[in-house]
Design a protein around this motif. Structure first.
Motif, PDB file in Angstrom:
ATOM      1  N   ARG A 154     -11.398   5.460   5.211  1.00 35.43           N
ATOM      2  CA  ARG A 154     -10.391   4.408   5.294  1.00 35.43           C
ATOM      3  C   ARG A 154      -9.729   4.303   3.920  1.00 35.43           C
ATOM      4  NH1 ARG A 154     -12.728  -0.990   7.377  1.00 35.43           N
ATOM      5  NH2 ARG A 154     -10.852  -0.910   8.663  1.00 35.43           N
ATOM      6  N   VAL A 155      -8.429   4.106   3.889  1.00 33.47           N
ATOM      7  CA  VAL A 155      -7.737   4.046   2.599  1.00 33.47           C
ATOM      8  C   VAL A 155      -6.717   2.913   2.598  1.00 33.47           C
ATOM      9  CG1 VAL A 155      -7.979   6.550   2.239  1.00 33.47           C
ATOM     10  CG2 VAL A 155      -5.891   5.669   3.298  1.00 33.47           C
ATOM     11  N   VAL A 156      -6.298   2.530   1.395  1.00 27.29           N
ATOM     12  CA  VAL A 156      -5.162   1.619   1.244  1.00 27.29           C
ATOM     13  C   VAL A 156      -4.032   2.439   0.602  1.00 27.29           C
ATOM     14  CG1 VAL A 156      -4.287  -0.469   0.136  1.00 27.29           C
ATOM     15  CG2 VAL A 156      -6.656  -0.402   0.973  1.00 27.29           C
ATOM     16  N   PRO A 157      -3.071   2.900   1.413  1.00 28.83           N
ATOM     17  CA  PRO A 157      -2.000   3.746   0.869  1.00 28.83           C
ATOM     18  C   PRO A 157      -1.293   3.071  -0.307  1.00 28.83           C
ATOM     19  CG  PRO A 157      -1.880   3.670   3.262  1.00 28.83           C
ATOM     20  CD  PRO A 157      -2.918   2.657   2.848  1.00 28.83           C
ATOM     21  N   GLY A 158      -1.042   3.832  -1.351  1.00 27.81           N
ATOM     22  CA  GLY A 158      -0.322   3.317  -2.521  1.00 27.81           C
ATOM     23  C   GLY A 158      -1.199   2.580  -3.519  1.00 27.81           C
ATOM     24  N   SER A 159      -2.481   2.360  -3.202  1.00 30.07           N
ATOM     25  CA  SER A 159      -3.336   1.570  -4.104  1.00 30.07           C
ATOM     26  C   SER A 159      -3.678   2.326  -5.387  1.00 30.07           C
ATOM     27  CB  SER A 159      -4.634   1.137  -3.393  1.00 30.07           C
ATOM     28  OG  SER A 159      -5.292   2.246  -2.838  1.00 30.07           O
ATOM     29  N   HIS A 160      -3.401   3.640  -5.420  1.00 27.83           N
ATOM     30  CA  HIS A 160      -3.622   4.396  -6.662  1.00 27.83           C
ATOM     31  C   HIS A 160      -2.662   3.940  -7.758  1.00 27.83           C
ATOM     32  CE1 HIS A 160      -0.175   6.241  -4.884  1.00 27.83           C
ATOM     33  NE2 HIS A 160      -0.050   7.141  -5.844  1.00 27.83           N
ATOM     34  N   LEU A 161      -1.646   3.152  -7.354  1.00 29.58           N
ATOM     35  CA  LEU A 161      -0.685   2.658  -8.342  1.00 29.58           C
ATOM     36  C   LEU A 161      -1.096   1.302  -8.921  1.00 29.58           C
ATOM     37  CD1 LEU A 161       2.557   3.644  -6.336  1.00 29.58           C
ATOM     38  CD2 LEU A 161       1.484   4.888  -8.225  1.00 29.58           C
ATOM     39  N   PRO A 214      -6.530  -6.511   4.364  1.00 28.78           N
ATOM     40  CA  PRO A 214      -6.856  -5.813   5.611  1.00 28.78           C
ATOM     41  C   PRO A 214      -5.633  -5.243   6.325  1.00 28.78           C
ATOM     42  CG  PRO A 214      -7.631  -8.120   5.656  1.00 28.78           C
ATOM     43  CD  PRO A 214      -6.927  -7.911   4.353  1.00 28.78           C
ATOM     44  N   ASP A 215      -4.468  -5.874   6.125  1.00 33.41           N
ATOM     45  CA  ASP A 215      -3.254  -5.381   6.803  1.00 33.41           C
ATOM     46  C   ASP A 215      -2.769  -4.041   6.244  1.00 33.41           C
ATOM     47  OD1 ASP A 215      -3.295  -7.639   8.306  1.00 33.41           O
ATOM     48  OD2 ASP A 215      -1.850  -8.722   7.048  1.00 33.41           O
ATOM     49  N   GLN A 216      -3.261  -3.703   5.067  1.00 32.23           N
ATOM     50  CA  GLN A 216      -2.789  -2.451   4.427  1.00 32.23           C
ATOM     51  C   GLN A 216      -3.705  -1.264   4.712  1.00 32.23           C
ATOM     52  OE1 GLN A 216       0.090  -2.408   2.526  1.00 32.23           O
ATOM     53  NE2 GLN A 216       0.302  -4.522   3.223  1.00 32.23           N
TER      54      GLN A 216
END
Ligand code: AKG
Length: 227
Positions: A129-136, A163-165
């Motif tokens: 499971r990932v949160v897209p863009g969270s590497h930023l 949770p929505d992300q």
């Protein structure tokens, strides 16, 4: 116009490579993993680090040409393979990996990991499971409670995750997910009664300075044997 892997990676912090390994290749890797563990006299439990250091079949998988090309596009011309591990969620295993970034585990230059499904993986047996863009979001202070004895000393808190992300990355055997070490990620527990094994290989930009990693015993520059 289709986005390049680099554009997708820079935006989302990950890219999915469908069927990077064939079913036959995955079966050979699983068979070899069983042999390696037998030789090392360790059980299939939790995490085992150092497959490529122990096996030429795993070393070749870490240097697979199609993967090397994508990594070079994302990271740069000099991509160094550092180490790999198998994360076993056997039929009786019911632990999910908690939300975390990988960066706090090794610091130094940013690393890039490739999560490879050795079994089909979904929400029932432990897909990623990932949160897209969270590497930023940067290097987050990991203040989550890690007192359950299940490893992962660096954990994010529930309130760090929206949770929505969250995106569940259901994968077929042989699919691979390349992700940045600042990407928020976790996996579901395996409640399916079936195996869920994943191979995770970690790479870095060889032009970037780093501390000495004594776990990187099988380090090599990818693609060098082909040039
Ligand atoms: O395969 C999994 O359960 C995820 C493992 C993981 O997140 C990690 O080792 O950093």
């Amino acid at each position: 116009m289709n986005q390049t892997y680099k554009e997708q990676f820079d935006r989302d912090g990950y890219v999915v490579l469908k069927q990077l390994f064939s079913e036959q290749e995955v079966n050979a890797l699983k068979k070899e993993a069983v042999q390696v563990l037998k030789k090392k006299e360790v059980g299939k439990e939790g995490v085992y680090v150092g497959m490529a250091a122990a096996s030429p079949i795993f070393a070749a998988a870490a240097d697979k040409e199609e993967l090397a090309e994508v990594l070079q596009e994302i990271i740069g011309e000099e991509v160094v393979f550092l180490s790999d591990k198998i994360v076993f969620k056997d039929a009786g295993t019911d632990f999910g990996s908690p939300w975390h970034q990988d960066y706090p585990y090794w610091k130094g230059s940013h690393k890039y990991s490739v999560w490879i499904a050795l079994d089909d993986a979904d929400a029932d047996n432990g897909c990623l499971r990932v949160v897209p863009g969270s590497h930023l979001y940067g290097d987050i202070n990991h203040q989550g409670d890690a007192s359950d004895g299940l490893g992962f000393g660096n954990r994010l808190r529930e309130q760090d995750i929206d949770p929505d992300q969250i995106v569940d990355l259901k994968a077929s055997k042989g699919d691979a997910i390349v992700f940045h070490d600042l990407l928020f990620h976790a996996s579901y527990p395996n409640k399916s009664g079936k195996e869920r094994w994943a191979l995770i290989s970690t790479y870095k930009d060889g032009t970037q300075a780093d501390p000495h990693y004594d776990w990187a015993t099988a380090a090599f520059v990818v693609g060098r044997s082909r040039s």
